[in-house]
Design a protein around this motif. Structure first.
Motif, short mmCIF file in Angstrom:
data_model
loop_
_atom_site.label_atom_id
_atom_site.label_comp_id
_atom_site.label_asym_id
_atom_site.label_seq_id
_atom_site.Cartn_x
_atom_site.Cartn_y
_atom_site.Cartn_z
N ARG A 181 0.84 -1.20 0.00
CA ARG A 181 0.00 0.00 0.00
C ARG A 181 0.88 1.24 0.00
NH1 ARG A 181 -5.24 -0.78 0.46
NH2 ARG A 181 -6.00 -2.80 1.12
N ASP A 241 -0.71 -7.48 -4.98
CA ASP A 241 -1.29 -6.24 -5.49
C ASP A 241 -0.54 -5.04 -4.92
OD1 ASP A 241 -3.62 -6.95 -7.12
OD2 ASP A 241 -4.44 -7.76 -5.25
N TYR A 249 -1.74 -1.14 -4.00
CA TYR A 249 -2.85 -0.20 -3.92
C TYR A 249 -2.35 1.18 -3.54
CZ TYR A 249 -6.08 -4.22 -3.74
OH TYR A 249 -6.78 -5.36 -4.02
N ASP A 289 -3.57 4.35 -1.56
CA ASP A 289 -4.56 4.78 -0.59
C ASP A 289 -4.32 6.25 -0.23
OD1 ASP A 289 -5.13 2.06 -0.63
OD2 ASP A 289 -4.40 1.68 1.39
N GLN A 331 -7.57 2.57 -1.99
CA GLN A 331 -7.60 2.54 -3.45
C GLN A 331 -8.21 3.82 -4.03
OE1 GLN A 331 -9.47 -1.10 -4.69
NE2 GLN A 331 -8.23 -2.32 -3.33
N TYR A 382 -6.40 4.37 -9.34
CA TYR A 382 -5.80 3.18 -9.95
C TYR A 382 -4.71 3.64 -10.91
CZ TYR A 382 -9.81 0.89 -7.95
OH TYR A 382 -10.74 0.42 -7.07
#
Length: 123
Positions: A49, A94, A96, A98, A117, A120
């Motif tokens: 993240r 993944d 992401y 944030d 998220q 993107y």
């Protein structure tokens, strides 16, 4: 009224405590490369993240969305790619992006909002 750097530093400290309370492991704070600065890089459940932190005084007229233009989002993408390339973290499924906002109120408190998220990447 607090100075902007003080507001930003305090907001990032509050955001880091919040991220920790969510069970994320903070890998880096204020990680720099030639392309960007990433406020918080954390990991949880095989997800990396990249967390942008925006802090403001309640009476500030500038909205947070105004500071997250396309140029800033591209910098975050490039910074994330550089970090991932440099650190070769295994097992990541993944990445992401944030957003945590910290708004300092006039009574000395603050409001925090976490938006997982919030955008993107284009890659």
């Amino acid at each position: 009224m607090r100075h902007n750097k003080d507001v930003g530093r305090k907001g990032e400290d509050i955001a880091a405590e919040y991220v920790d309370s969510l069970g994320m492991i903070i890998l880096e704070r204020n990680w720099h490369c030639s392309k960007a600065e990433l406020d918080i890089i954390a990991i949880k459940d095989f997800t990396l993240r990249i967390i942008e932190v925006k802090s403001r005084n309640e009476e500030c007229s500038e909205t947070i969305s105004n500071s997250l233009d396309k140029k800033k989002l591209r910098q975050l993408e490039k910074g994330a790619a550089a970090y991932f390339s440099e650190h070769k973290i295994e097992g990541i499924s993944d990445i992401y992006f944030d957003l945590i906002t910290v708004i300092f109120t006039q009574d000395g408190g603050y409001r925090i909002e976490y938006i997982p998220q919030f955008f993107y990447p284009s890659w």
